[in-house]
Design a protein around this motif. Structure first.
Motif, PDB file in Angstrom:
ATOM      1  N   ILE A  26      42.352  38.445  43.942  1.00  0.00           N
ATOM      2  CA  ILE A  26      42.662  39.307  42.789  1.00  0.00           C
ATOM      3  C   ILE A  26      41.534  40.311  42.577  1.00  0.00           C
ATOM      4  CG2 ILE A  26      43.153  39.390  40.315  1.00  0.00           C
ATOM      5  CD1 ILE A  26      44.195  36.462  40.608  1.00  0.00           C
ATOM      6  N   GLN A  65      41.593  43.254  44.877  1.00  0.00           N
ATOM      7  CA  GLN A  65      42.608  44.240  44.504  1.00  0.00           C
ATOM      8  C   GLN A  65      42.120  45.105  43.340  1.00  0.00           C
ATOM      9  OE1 GLN A  65      45.287  44.973  46.224  1.00  0.00           O
ATOM     10  NE2 GLN A  65      45.728  46.621  44.808  1.00  0.00           N
ATOM     11  N   LEU A 115      43.499  39.382  36.212  1.00  0.00           N
ATOM     12  CA  LEU A 115      44.877  39.866  36.117  1.00  0.00           C
ATOM     13  C   LEU A 115      45.025  40.875  34.973  1.00  0.00           C
ATOM     14  CD1 LEU A 115      46.851  36.565  36.800  1.00  0.00           C
ATOM     15  CD2 LEU A 115      46.712  38.579  38.293  1.00  0.00           C
ATOM     16  N   LEU A 171      43.950  44.185  36.190  1.00  0.00           N
ATOM     17  CA  LEU A 171      44.987  44.847  36.982  1.00  0.00           C
ATOM     18  C   LEU A 171      46.048  45.471  36.082  1.00  0.00           C
ATOM     19  CD1 LEU A 171      45.520  42.443  40.014  1.00  0.00           C
ATOM     20  CD2 LEU A 171      44.495  44.731  40.032  1.00  0.00           C
ATOM     21  N   LYS A 172      46.429  44.757  35.028  1.00  0.00           N
ATOM     22  CA  LYS A 172      47.408  45.311  34.089  1.00  0.00           C
ATOM     23  C   LYS A 172      46.880  46.581  33.426  1.00  0.00           C
ATOM     24  CE  LYS A 172      50.741  43.411  32.531  1.00  0.00           C
ATOM     25  NZ  LYS A 172      52.144  43.700  32.754  1.00  0.00           N
ATOM     26  N   THR A 208      48.814  48.251  37.246  1.00  0.00           N
ATOM     27  CA  THR A 208      49.266  47.615  38.480  1.00  0.00           C
ATOM     28  C   THR A 208      50.350  46.611  38.140  1.00  0.00           C
ATOM     29  OG1 THR A 208      47.054  47.828  39.420  1.00  0.00           O
ATOM     30  CG2 THR A 208      48.519  46.242  40.471  1.00  0.00           C
ATOM     31  N   GLU A 209      51.477  46.694  38.837  1.00  0.00           N
ATOM     32  CA  GLU A 209      52.545  45.718  38.654  1.00  0.00           C
ATOM     33  C   GLU A 209      52.135  44.434  39.363  1.00  0.00           C
ATOM     34  OE1 GLU A 209      56.767  45.343  40.617  1.00  0.00           O
ATOM     35  OE2 GLU A 209      56.811  46.840  39.006  1.00  0.00           O
ATOM     36  N   ILE A 210      52.278  43.318  38.672  1.00  0.00           N
ATOM     37  CA  ILE A 210      51.874  42.021  39.210  1.00  0.00           C
ATOM     38  C   ILE A 210      53.114  41.144  39.324  1.00  0.00           C
ATOM     39  CG2 ILE A 210      50.462  39.966  38.831  1.00  0.00           C
ATOM     40  CD1 ILE A 210      48.689  41.817  37.017  1.00  0.00           C
ATOM     41  N   THR A 211      53.316  40.591  40.495  1.00  0.00           N
ATOM     42  CA  THR A 211      54.412  39.661  40.722  1.00  0.00           C
ATOM     43  C   THR A 211      53.834  38.352  41.216  1.00  0.00           C
ATOM     44  OG1 THR A 211      55.820  41.515  41.397  1.00  0.00           O
ATOM     45  CG2 THR A 211      56.588  39.302  41.940  1.00  0.00           C
ATOM     46  N   LEU A 212      54.131  37.268  40.516  1.00  0.00           N
ATOM     47  CA  LEU A 212      53.677  35.944  40.927  1.00  0.00           C
ATOM     48  C   LEU A 212      54.822  35.214  41.607  1.00  0.00           C
ATOM     49  CD1 LEU A 212      51.774  34.766  37.714  1.00  0.00           C
ATOM     50  CD2 LEU A 212      50.806  35.726  39.792  1.00  0.00           C
TER      51      LEU A 212
END
Length: 108
Positions: free
Chosen positions: A32, A35, A78, A81-82, A86-90
């Motif tokens: 993470i 990124q 995380l 990133l938001k 940034t789109e986050i997919t778990l």
């Protein structure tokens, strides 16, 4: 006589290979965190701007930029990133079971 070097195959997690007890957590933070760094470097921001954008003090930005991800929880990384749009997919799936097809996807 020259001694042959000894090689050991990696498990895929350098932290586990080093015998660290929280190896999975450290690997996750590293992935993470890298990124976050990629996005920040693409934006070419100054540390003061990063501090304002991420909502952390400048000394913490310095730690982040040096890759000291152990200072931040997975959740905090995380959030970064938001804040960087940034789109986050778990992808969630059982760990070591016969039925690997059961998976849940969460979009954050």
């Amino acid at each position: 006589m020259t001694q042959e070097p000894i090689f050991e195959e990696s498990s895929g997690n350098v932290f586990a290979d080093l015998g660290l007890s929280n190896a999975d957590e450290l690997l996750t933070r590293g992935k993470i965190g890298l990124q976050v760094l990629r996005v920040l470097k693409q934006r070419n921001l100054k540390q003061r701007e990063i501090s304002e954008l991420l909502g952390i003090p400048q000394p913490e930005v310095s730690h982040l930029m040096k890759g000291e991800f152990q200072r931040f929880s997975e959740g905090k990384l995380l959030i970064f990133l938001k804040r960087l749009d940034t789109e986050i997919t778990l992808h969630l799936r059982p760990h070591h079971t016969l039925n690997q097809s059961a998976e849940t996807v969460i979009l954050l």
